[in-house]
Motif scaffolding. Sequence first.
Motif, PDB file in Angstrom:
ATOM      1  N   ILE A 650     -36.490  -4.309  -1.237  1.00 19.32           N
ATOM      2  CA  ILE A 650     -36.124  -5.731  -1.312  1.00 19.32           C
ATOM      3  C   ILE A 650     -34.644  -5.878  -1.596  1.00 19.32           C
ATOM      4  CG2 ILE A 650     -36.499  -7.840  -2.638  1.00 19.32           C
ATOM      5  CD1 ILE A 650     -39.393  -7.043  -2.932  1.00 19.32           C
ATOM      6  N   THR A 651     -34.116  -5.014  -2.461  1.00 14.26           N
ATOM      7  CA  THR A 651     -32.684  -5.085  -2.752  1.00 14.26           C
ATOM      8  C   THR A 651     -31.852  -4.839  -1.509  1.00 14.26           C
ATOM      9  OG1 THR A 651     -33.118  -4.299  -4.997  1.00 14.26           O
ATOM     10  CG2 THR A 651     -30.863  -4.133  -4.194  1.00 14.26           C
ATOM     11  N   VAL A 652     -32.193  -3.794  -0.751  1.00 16.45           N
ATOM     12  CA  VAL A 652     -31.430  -3.471   0.456  1.00 16.45           C
ATOM     13  C   VAL A 652     -31.557  -4.581   1.487  1.00 16.45           C
ATOM     14  CG1 VAL A 652     -31.309  -1.884   2.409  1.00 16.45           C
ATOM     15  CG2 VAL A 652     -31.539  -0.991   0.099  1.00 16.45           C
ATOM     16  N   LEU A 653     -32.767  -5.116   1.662  1.00 15.94           N
ATOM     17  CA  LEU A 653     -32.951  -6.188   2.637  1.00 15.94           C
ATOM     18  C   LEU A 653     -32.182  -7.432   2.247  1.00 15.94           C
ATOM     19  CD1 LEU A 653     -36.763  -5.813   3.441  1.00 15.94           C
ATOM     20  CD2 LEU A 653     -34.837  -5.167   4.879  1.00 15.94           C
ATOM     21  N   CYS A 654     -32.148  -7.721   0.950  1.00 15.39           N
ATOM     22  CA  CYS A 654     -31.374  -8.894   0.497  1.00 15.39           C
ATOM     23  C   CYS A 654     -29.889  -8.712   0.776  1.00 15.39           C
ATOM     24  CB  CYS A 654     -31.603  -9.126  -0.995  1.00 15.39           C
ATOM     25  SG  CYS A 654     -33.258  -9.702  -1.408  1.00 15.39           S
ATOM     26  N   GLU A 655     -29.401  -7.485   0.653  1.00 13.61           N
ATOM     27  CA  GLU A 655     -27.980  -7.243   0.884  1.00 13.61           C
ATOM     28  C   GLU A 655     -27.628  -7.206   2.360  1.00 13.61           C
ATOM     29  OE1 GLU A 655     -27.256  -3.601  -1.096  1.00 13.61           O
ATOM     30  OE2 GLU A 655     -27.187  -4.476  -3.114  1.00 13.61           O
ATOM     31  N   ARG A 656     -28.509  -6.630   3.197  1.00 13.95           N
ATOM     32  CA  ARG A 656     -28.165  -6.401   4.603  1.00 13.95           C
ATOM     33  C   ARG A 656     -28.526  -7.567   5.513  1.00 13.95           C
ATOM     34  NH1 ARG A 656     -27.335  -0.790   5.009  1.00 13.95           N
ATOM     35  NH2 ARG A 656     -26.557  -0.204   2.950  1.00 13.95           N
TER      36      ARG A 656
END
Length: 1093
Positions: A650-656
């Motif tokens: 979720i963190t990576v998806l929120c950033e990318r």
Amino acid sequence: MAAPSPTMGSKALETCGLERILEALKLLLSPGGSGSSSLQITKHDVLLATLKSNLTALEDKFLKDPHWEKLKLLRDEIASKAEWPQKSVDVTWNFTSQAFLLLLCLKETMIQLAADFEPGKPNPRTPEAAPALSPDTLSISQQKTVQSVLQFVVTLGVCPYLMPGVGVPLRYRTEFCAVVQDVVSLDAAPATTRRLYASCKVLLSVAQHASLGSLIFCRHFGDIAAGLCQLGFCPVNRKTPKPEEEVLTEEERVLSKEALQDILNQVYQPLAVRELLILQGGPLQSSSGMKTQDRCRTPAWLRRLCGQLLSERLMRPSGVQAVVRGILEGAGAGTAGGSDAEATAADWKKCDLIARILASCPQQSLSPESYYQDICPQILDLFHFQDKLTARQFQRVATTTFITMSREHPQLAAKYLLQPLLAPLLRCLNTTEIPESDLLPGTILVTEEELNRCIEDVFKVYVVSNEPVTVLMDSLFPVLGVLFSLYCFTKQSVSHLRSLCQEILLWILGKLERKKAIASLKGFSGLDNSMPSLHSLCQFKAATQGGILITVKEAICVEDEDEDEALYQKVSSEQCQVEHLGDLLSHCQECGLAGDFFILCLKELTQVAVENEAESKTKPFSSKSLLELELHQTLLVENQEQKLLVLQLITVLCERMSEQIFTNITQVVDFVAATLQRACASLAHQAKSTVESQTLSMSMGLVAVMLGGAVQLKSSDFAVLKQLLPLLEKVSNTYPDPVIQELAVDLRITISTHGAFSTEAVSVAAQSTLNKKGAEAQQQTSHDRCSDKSQRHLEQQQNHQKASPAGLKSSAIFTAQEAATPSPPAKQKSRSISTQQLQDVLLSAYDPQIPTRAAALRTLSRWIEQRETTILGMQEKLLKVFLENLEHEDTFVYLSAIQGVALLSEVYPEKILESLLAQYDSGKDKHTAETKMKVGEVLMRVTRALGDMVARYREPLIHTFLRGARDPDSAHRASSLSNLGELCQRLDFLLGSVVHEVTACLIAVAKTDPEVQVRRAAIHVIVLLLRGLSQKATEVLRDVLKDLYHLLKQVVRFEPDDVAKLHAQLALEELDEIMRNFLFPAQKLEKKIVVLP
């Protein structure tokens, strides 16, 4: 069929040369040296007279010229042994017979000359000298003469005797051929079949010589093959027998069949395929463009025969290539890879034709499976041609054949085409058993060439053809895990396979059913371990030729350090894998796949929250065995890994992902439903908490905005929204806050009535969200000016231990507004700020929660940018707040503080700069080196903002940075030099007298400083100085340019650090370019026009 060469008299052969025979052929063709062109324009009467005249002239030459006596003896000897009738009332047959005799004489002479030839030994002194030619070699002019004779004998001795529909009729070739059609007497003896048999037999006998055979078959193979087909395979008409027509014996027919097979096996196979296609009734390639609607239809027996022969050509080794070349070259492409090859490659119809031919199982094959087993390896070889134009043709044919075979025979195509194609990837799956002989560490399972060829072929078959056939999708699906692992490996370095792997993955994810695509993404991320992936014993390695190979992993020793290293490698590999998955999904936003996977991760997060609560209530094992306890601990560790993976995803998806991740109303509703489910799951265990409160605010804010008119909703959209009704009902029944309960009830009513009835509470909530009313909304608005605003909010929601009430509530309000309407401009004036609001924000600037503190600092920065009168009156207090937050360790906090100080310096540059310079120049006991470097960053931002006004503060800035260059801390010295370089780059001509001080400082640091980082910074300052001044350097640095040059030369020669040498070399290149332009200015074609007063 060709008769063996008779043994001729040696005396005749000794004295008869090639020149005499060729002279006789010329005399037979064109009397008076007029050439064959004069015959082509004559009518049939003139043609008959000319043929008679040529025959008479040849006989006179034999009788009267003594030099021709030996040739006459040879001709007579060959004629006496000939088995065909040579005399006829038909002049054309007499002419053909004499030409045949001379061609046989030529053949025998060439054979004898080659047999008597003894090449001399090469001279070692001149090894480059060409060897002597064999005496039977024909010159170019002699070859032209022989070709003309062959054209005559084929036109007069073969073509007129072909049945209608067999071969290309004479009247459709040239005008001369049309005249020949009327001149030949078919009723005269010998019979037409006997004439055709004799012509084919003689031509095949002459073709036994290699040189003469190439001249015959390269131009006349089609006519000879047509004659042999008619002689050997034409059915005899039994109803109306005519003995004079049945002149061929069964033995002669068998010989004709064998001769046809021999020449088909002997010639260039694409030529054989092309001529058989023409015989079968293919399109006539005629340059004259004459109409062919009057041509006779090809007989059925000939069509069947040609089909059988074509199938035999196809079943031979390299038969597929021969068929492809034959069709493409016969379709007007010339030689494969020629000038017209690109145009042919663009013609999909021809490729479809070839694909249908290759996919159809011929009758000669035992079964379709045996046919596919023989033919599929050849189809795979079509991908691997090196010549670009040839490869383009063959690859297009191969991909079209792949698609056709996959549609017509999916099981056979999967077994004999797709499995060999994907074999290198299937070999290293975790579901494949690796042989024990290949389990040795370092064993290469897939070579570099195999892997490169496999990925390139998969790209051509799947991505280039762009045909989502079911069997193709099903075959590629099991190896997607290996493909993704290879993609992740290519992201670590430069590889030509990276783009291919990315295109393949994006293609298959876009073409798969959404459930399968989501399942694949779960396997890529590690959420689903049931998906086939790379074998645990396999690893990718960089190959020597720049590619990648797959090997067996080295054995790991069981030691503490090795275990720690293995754990670190595993964690870093999983993290990189998740980041690469985010990069891949960033290309899948338009199709909605990224949004669906993000919603799936949110649902997994809800499951994590429920499991956490369940685990907290689990009682310890008191009466269980140690084995059960160990198993339980192992399961707990696996669950924790799964939960951390969900949070990381979720963190990576929120950033990318961008704000365009949701492409339709269904995904937005699913997102709201996931957040409501997570909140309801937590409410089932807690009466009320901050996280759940803000999650509900965000979710219902989004729903209120959609129902408030920000999105044009249709009846189908309300059907999607109805899935929120049970969740809203649960919130209205379980949530303790009456305001939230009332809003949930009102939202349920609005959704149920399709917006026909909307309460005031819904309208107020939507309007409040859109207008950003309240201090909390304003606070979050300032926070949202950073990049990836909504994604950072979602990250705070999932990591709910890090959020505060004010920050989360404002985040919820902002997210709803962001989904409905764009943000207002940053310069837009807001209402007057109340004292209470200001005090709340100042208190939040010292809040221990990082999001709240950063949001407060951003809010203060926005108010300063908007020139709020209340804020501008308390500049000292604001400066103190920002400077104290500079010392915070979190990046988000101190970057917000840096931005605030920079904005404050734009309003009060003199006072703020004085304070900043004092803090930057303070001792180590007052401020740390990190804090002073942050202040230096503020000073640089202020310098950029001041622009040309920076010259007013030149002296204090330069002196401060020069003093910083003598600081005991090496990091501070390097930072000061970096700031000095940027400042000098902006001052240009305004450096003035301080240029000497700056130069002296740089020279001293570059020569004497013990720290390599500081020396690098000093040289880099010179690079920035020269790059910024450019052509002005000769004026601004004219007094110190020589010293700088000497310094740079000394650094290049004696500096041990390679990076510093590189900086010095770059500076010398800049200086060289400056001096070249100064000494040799560019010539401009200008003309000045002066207007006199």
